[in-house]
Scaffold this active site. Structure first.
Site, PDB file in Angstrom:
ATOM      1  CG  HIS A 107      -1.721   1.207   1.484  1.00 25.52           C
ATOM      2  ND1 HIS A 107      -3.089   1.237   1.392  1.00 25.52           N
ATOM      3  CD2 HIS A 107      -1.356   2.458   1.855  1.00 25.52           C
ATOM      4  CE1 HIS A 107      -3.526   2.459   1.667  1.00 25.52           C
ATOM      5  NE2 HIS A 107      -2.488   3.224   1.972  1.00 25.52           N
ATOM      6  CD  GLU A 108       1.653   3.677   3.926  1.00 22.98           C
ATOM      7  OE1 GLU A 108       1.832   4.697   3.239  1.00 22.98           O
ATOM      8  OE2 GLU A 108       0.772   3.597   4.807  1.00 22.98           O
TER       9      GLU A 108
ATOM     10  CG  HIS B 172      -0.047   6.146  -0.753  1.00 26.42           C
ATOM     11  ND1 HIS B 172      -1.262   6.578  -1.219  1.00 26.42           N
ATOM     12  CD2 HIS B 172      -0.277   5.688   0.507  1.00 26.42           C
ATOM     13  CE1 HIS B 172      -2.178   6.389  -0.279  1.00 26.42           C
ATOM     14  NE2 HIS B 172      -1.604   5.850   0.770  1.00 26.42           N
TER      15      HIS B 172
ATOM     16  CD  GLU C 126      -4.984   6.531   2.139  1.00 22.47           C
ATOM     17  OE1 GLU C 126      -4.602   5.338   2.135  1.00 22.47           O
ATOM     18  OE2 GLU C 126      -4.215   7.478   2.359  1.00 22.47           O
TER      19      GLU C 126
END
Ligand SMILES: [Zn+2]
Length: 495
Positions: free
Chosen positions: A228-229, A233, A284
């Site tokens: 995710h990070e 992103h 997100e």
């Protein structure tokens, strides 16, 4: 004067109104006393003095164990702040803290967060100590070093990817102790705007703060957070005009939805200026979807140390937990205002809807009743269909999110996201059930550290109510002090 470390009291003295601003500090000293428009204003340091004296006693000891000079100066500034109540001293401490890059032991202390103040200005006291989880950090570093290759698996071409991937420092921290009214799983501090904008800030991700209610929850959460990070992103490119130049080849790049030439962000336009309020939840959602999507690759799971059946279980647990969370988070939907207050919840709900719409019996939610006749929901996800049904559905949605983002198509992006994020009457019923079955707030049992023969030992407690009480008793050896202080406060408030 700023309000972070203050409390305001109003009293009548000889028929005159007195406003006293009390600053948290060890030293009892009057900083100001003035008449203003017929009332008396007093600024008085010394609030919570005995407690802060204890804090400083421990900080003096911490100086001896500082890893470097920067840390030493940081702690000394904390001490100065708690001693006098000077906010500038805490800002200086925060400046040293920002410069303290990737420490093995990470900590922060003071009057930090103002969420609970109705006026959003006064902060509550918190302090935490955590240390780097070297094993997990190593996995994250491998992920970082392989990022460029892994990004090519996302459902868009190289043209939609950044020209150069900026490799960040990515470490995982384990909380040793977190003192505060709540324990977050990640923070971004300091909160002083002038320091954040001009000198920087740090992201602190606190790995052990999520509950481990399933066998592979911890493992799958590590994979999801990492993907995710970093690749969530961190991925994707915005097509932009920079002066006379475009950062892409207008004649070559095509819109992956329409096949037409792409649109772009004009000079001065940014992601947040275009997507505004929707931006947080949308981004997100994109990052979260990257996690679902990439955890389907065995060689990516291998980076995290999972192979064979275990890898398959971790993948299943990740999909199960994340998509189930999209249902449970309906709790955070504000039905009256018809809006989502929380970006992550909205993002997960959207992905639940995408997984449901994939059909073929992949995900289902059944309204039922429990053994007591109370409304309940039965959530199921067919693990044999993750690769064949779930991954393509999420992948396709991810591609749409990316194309609208890259091309700055706010109309298309908003339409897509608002449609999938809408709570219809069926989902509103699910929400009622979720709320009626809401569990009480969790409490955490936290460890203490003990210094024996110059060695720091971690003392852990059982995860029971008795364990929580025991850890508090051993942490605060002088309970009397706290009681005295509370009584003094109660008198002021007239309790
Ligand atoms: Zn995120």
């Amino acid at each position: 004067m700023e309000a972070w470390n203050s409390r305001l009291f109003k009293a009548e003295e000889n028929g005159k109104t007195v406003y006293t601003v009390r600053l948290g500090a060890v030293q009892d000293s009057k900083i100001l006393e003035e008449e203003f428009e017929g009332v008396k204003i007093v600024v008085q340091a010394g609030d919570y003095s005995p407690l802060l004296a204890n804090v400083n006693k421990e900080l003096e000891k911490a100086v001896e164990f500082a890893a470097n000079d920067n840390q030493k100066q940081m702690i000394q500034k904390y001490i100065e702040h708690f001693k006098s109540g000077s906010l500038d001293a805490h800002k200086d401490a925060s400046r040293f803290w920002v410069k303290d890059c990737g420490p093995v032991v990470e900590s922060y202390i003071g009057f930090i967060e103002n969420y609970r103040d109705p006026a959003g200005t006064r902060a509550e006291f918190e302090g935490f100590v955590s240390c780097v989880n070297k094993e997990t950090s190593k996995k994250f570093q491998t992920l970082v070093s392989r990022a460029e290759e892994l990004l090519t698996r996302l459902p868009w071409g190289a043209e939609y990817e950044k020209d150069k991937f900026l490799k960040p420092d990515f470490t995982a921290l384990e909380v040793i102790y977190y003192g505060g009214s709540m324990i977050p799983s990640g923070i971004n501090i300091p909160n002083y705007d002038e320091i954040r904008q001009n000198e920087g800030f740090k992201n602190v991700s606190l790995g052990n703060m999520k509950q481990c209610f399933k066998k592979y929850f911890k493992e799958s959460f590590e994979v999801q957070v990492g993907l995710h990070e970093l690749l969530g992103h961190g991925s994707g490119k915005l097509f932009q005009q920079d002066g006379e130049k475009l950062n892409f080849d207008k004649t070559k790049v095509k819109n992956l939805i329409t096949g037409e030439p792409v649109t772009w962000y004009d000079e001065g336009e940014t992601w947040s200026s275009k997507f505004g309020q929707l931006g947080n939840a949308y981004e997100e959602c994109r990052a979260e979807a990257v996690g679902y999507y990439l955890c389907c690759y065995p060689d990516i799971l291998q980076i995290f140390g999972f192979e064979g059946q275990v890898a398959d279980d971790v993948k299943y647990t990740n999909w199960l937990n994340e998509i189930r969370a999209g249902l449970v988070c309906l709790e955070f939907y504000q039905a009256d205002a018809k809006k989502w207050g929380q970006a992550h919840s909205w993002a997960r709900y959207v992905l639940l809807r995408v997984a449901l719409a994939a059909g073929q019996g992949f995900v289902s939610i059944e309204e039922c009743v429990d053994e007591n006749g109370k409304p309940d929901l039965k959530f199921s996800l067919d693990r044999t269909k993750i690769d064949s049904v779930g991954k393509p559905a999420i992948g396709n949605f991810l591609k749409l999110l990316q194309v609208y983002k890259s091309t700055g198509d706010v109309a298309g992006g908003s339409k897509l996201f608002n449609e999938w994020g809408a709570v219809d009457s069926k989902a509103a019923r699910w929400r009622e059930t979720v709320i009626s079955r809401r569990k009480p707030r969790r409490i955490f049992v936290q460890s203490n550290t003990v210094l024996t023969n110059d060695k720091v030992e971690l003392k852990k407690y059982e995860a029971t109510h008795a364990g929580v009480i025991q850890s508090f008793v051993e942490r605060y050896q002088s309970v009397e002090e706290i009681l005295n202080l509370w009584e003094k406060d109660a008198k002021i408030f007239g309790l």
